[in-house]
Design a protein around this motif. Sequence first.
Motif, PDB file in Angstrom:
ATOM      1  N   LYS A 138       0.828  -1.214   0.000  1.00 30.39           N
ATOM      2  CA  LYS A 138       0.000   0.000   0.000  1.00 30.39           C
ATOM      3  C   LYS A 138       0.856   1.255   0.000  1.00 30.39           C
ATOM      4  N   LEU A 139       1.985   1.211   0.688  1.00 24.54           N
ATOM      5  CA  LEU A 139       2.882   2.369   0.738  1.00 24.54           C
ATOM      6  C   LEU A 139       4.076   2.221  -0.197  1.00 24.54           C
ATOM      7  N   ASN A 140       4.168   1.071  -0.892  1.00 28.58           N
ATOM      8  CA  ASN A 140       5.254   0.795  -1.829  1.00 28.58           C
ATOM      9  C   ASN A 140       6.628   0.997  -1.199  1.00 28.58           C
ATOM     10  N   ARG A 141       6.861   0.277  -0.097  1.00 30.16           N
ATOM     11  CA  ARG A 141       8.164   0.386   0.565  1.00 30.16           C
ATOM     12  C   ARG A 141       8.497  -0.910   1.275  1.00 30.16           C
ATOM     13  N   GLN A 142       9.762  -1.037   1.650  1.00 32.57           N
ATOM     14  CA  GLN A 142      10.220  -2.191   2.413  1.00 32.57           C
ATOM     15  C   GLN A 142       9.932  -1.964   3.889  1.00 32.57           C
ATOM     16  N   LEU A 143       9.463  -3.000   4.550  1.00 37.09           N
ATOM     17  CA  LEU A 143       9.289  -2.941   5.999  1.00 37.09           C
ATOM     18  C   LEU A 143      10.471  -3.587   6.701  1.00 37.09           C
ATOM     19  N   ALA A 144      10.932  -4.714   6.166  1.00 34.79           N
ATOM     20  CA  ALA A 144      12.075  -5.409   6.749  1.00 34.79           C
ATOM     21  C   ALA A 144      12.832  -6.102   5.624  1.00 34.79           C
ATOM     22  N   ASN A 145      14.152  -6.022   5.678  1.00 34.15           N
ATOM     23  CA  ASN A 145      14.988  -6.630   4.658  1.00 34.15           C
ATOM     24  C   ASN A 145      16.100  -7.411   5.333  1.00 34.15           C
ATOM     25  N   GLU A 146      16.745  -8.280   4.581  1.00 35.90           N
ATOM     26  CA  GLU A 146      17.817  -9.125   5.094  1.00 35.90           C
ATOM     27  C   GLU A 146      17.351  -9.936   6.301  1.00 35.90           C
ATOM     28  N   CYS A 147      16.147 -10.474   6.226  1.00 33.25           N
ATOM     29  CA  CYS A 147      15.597 -11.292   7.307  1.00 33.25           C
ATOM     30  C   CYS A 147      16.129 -12.710   7.161  1.00 33.25           C
ATOM     31  N   LYS A 148      16.782 -13.198   8.211  1.00 32.51           N
ATOM     32  CA  LYS A 148      17.380 -14.530   8.160  1.00 32.51           C
ATOM     33  C   LYS A 148      16.997 -15.309   9.402  1.00 32.51           C
ATOM     34  N   ASN A 149      16.663 -16.593   9.187  1.00 36.46           N
ATOM     35  CA  ASN A 149      16.415 -17.469  10.320  1.00 36.46           C
ATOM     36  C   ASN A 149      17.749 -18.057  10.763  1.00 36.46           C
ATOM     37  N   ALA A 150      17.733 -18.940  11.751  1.00 34.15           N
ATOM     38  CA  ALA A 150      18.974 -19.482  12.293  1.00 34.15           C
ATOM     39  C   ALA A 150      19.765 -20.261  11.239  1.00 34.15           C
ATOM     40  N   GLU A 151      19.078 -21.043  10.409  1.00 34.34           N
ATOM     41  CA  GLU A 151      19.769 -21.825   9.373  1.00 34.34           C
ATOM     42  C   GLU A 151      20.440 -20.923   8.345  1.00 34.34           C
ATOM     43  N   GLN A 152      19.746 -19.886   7.917  1.00 37.75           N
ATOM     44  CA  GLN A 152      20.300 -18.978   6.919  1.00 37.75           C
ATOM     45  C   GLN A 152      21.482 -18.199   7.487  1.00 37.75           C
ATOM     46  N   ALA A 153      21.383 -17.775   8.727  1.00 36.38           N
ATOM     47  CA  ALA A 153      22.480 -17.041   9.363  1.00 36.38           C
ATOM     48  C   ALA A 153      23.701 -17.945   9.519  1.00 36.38           C
ATOM     49  N   ALA A 154      23.492 -19.233   9.871  1.00 33.74           N
ATOM     50  CA  ALA A 154      24.605 -20.172  10.015  1.00 33.74           C
ATOM     51  C   ALA A 154      25.269 -20.425   8.664  1.00 33.74           C
ATOM     52  N   ALA A 155      24.480 -20.517   7.595  1.00 41.37           N
ATOM     53  CA  ALA A 155      25.041 -20.738   6.261  1.00 41.37           C
ATOM     54  C   ALA A 155      25.890 -19.555   5.829  1.00 41.37           C
ATOM     55  N   VAL A 156      25.456 -18.364   6.147  1.00 43.56           N
ATOM     56  CA  VAL A 156      26.220 -17.164   5.800  1.00 43.56           C
ATOM     57  C   VAL A 156      27.516 -17.124   6.598  1.00 43.56           C
ATOM     58  N   ALA A 157      27.451 -17.476   7.884  1.00 44.86           N
ATOM     59  CA  ALA A 157      28.640 -17.464   8.731  1.00 44.86           C
ATOM     60  C   ALA A 157      29.648 -18.514   8.273  1.00 44.86           C
ATOM     61  N   SER A 158      29.170 -19.701   7.917  1.00 44.99           N
ATOM     62  CA  SER A 158      30.095 -20.751   7.471  1.00 44.99           C
ATOM     63  C   SER A 158      30.711 -20.403   6.125  1.00 44.99           C
ATOM     64  N   ALA A 159      29.964 -19.763   5.256  1.00 41.96           N
ATOM     65  CA  ALA A 159      30.516 -19.326   3.974  1.00 41.96           C
ATOM     66  C   ALA A 159      31.569 -18.257   4.180  1.00 41.96           C
ATOM     67  N   ALA A 160      31.365 -17.381   5.152  1.00 41.23           N
ATOM     68  CA  ALA A 160      32.339 -16.320   5.423  1.00 41.23           C
ATOM     69  C   ALA A 160      33.630 -16.902   5.986  1.00 41.23           C
ATOM     70  N   THR A 161      33.529 -17.874   6.884  1.00 44.79           N
ATOM     71  CA  THR A 161      34.740 -18.493   7.426  1.00 44.79           C
ATOM     72  C   THR A 161      35.460 -19.312   6.361  1.00 44.79           C
ATOM     73  N   ALA A 162      34.729 -19.975   5.471  1.00 50.14           N
ATOM     74  CA  ALA A 162      35.347 -20.747   4.403  1.00 50.14           C
ATOM     75  C   ALA A 162      36.083 -19.824   3.443  1.00 50.14           C
ATOM     76  N   GLN A 163      35.556 -18.649   3.218  1.00 47.22           N
ATOM     77  CA  GLN A 163      36.202 -17.692   2.323  1.00 47.22           C
ATOM     78  C   GLN A 163      37.490 -17.161   2.965  1.00 47.22           C
ATOM     79  N   LYS A 164      37.470 -16.938   4.300  1.00 50.87           N
ATOM     80  CA  LYS A 164      38.660 -16.459   4.993  1.00 50.87           C
ATOM     81  C   LYS A 164      39.766 -17.519   4.962  1.00 50.87           C
ATOM     82  N   ASN A 165      39.377 -18.780   5.168  1.00 49.18           N
ATOM     83  CA  ASN A 165      40.358 -19.859   5.223  1.00 49.18           C
ATOM     84  C   ASN A 165      40.834 -20.288   3.841  1.00 49.18           C
ATOM     85  N   GLY A 166      39.992 -20.066   2.840  1.00 48.56           N
ATOM     86  CA  GLY A 166      40.264 -20.578   1.486  1.00 48.56           C
ATOM     87  C   GLY A 166      41.198 -19.777   0.735  1.00 48.56           C
TER      88      GLY A 166
END
Length: 183
Positions: A155-183
Amino acid sequence: MATLLSRLLAAGAFALAAVGVCAHASAAPEKNHPKAEDVLKAKSKAKPKAKAKKAAAAGAAAAAAAVAAPAFSAEDEAEPDITDTIVTEYSCELGNKITIYTNAKDEGHIALRWKKRLHRLNRVGTTTGALRFENPFWGLIWIGIPAKGILLDSKLNRQLANECKNAEQAAAVASAATAQKNG
């Protein structure tokens, strides 16, 4: 001194003459070229037809929008029942929190808690495979992809919340970040 005075008087007389010429030129009726007059007449005749076509198109668009506009149901406005549901907590940017309640028996709907209010959202099919749920009464749209979720206000043509992540998604992002640092 006399030459300066005569020059000033001559300049003043020239300015007055120029004003008189400009006044006569602006007071004279403007005469168009004969071909230009024909084009102007043709345009003036065509304008009513163009306006009628635009009005007909606007009326057709309004009718199409009325047909395409989602009808609100009492379920869209009322709070949904969340008994026997699976609860998923989402943490979003800017400190926003969203809770989604899903029921294995009813995959066509979810309940979404946003700002201390529970909303029932209906599933909408997509061609991309993203999960899209909408509540046309409140104007809420939830879009879930494997990496994140986003809550929109249609109705207002805007974002209310973005980058919403559950525990699984947050863990996947964290593991990808550590793999990139180590790789």
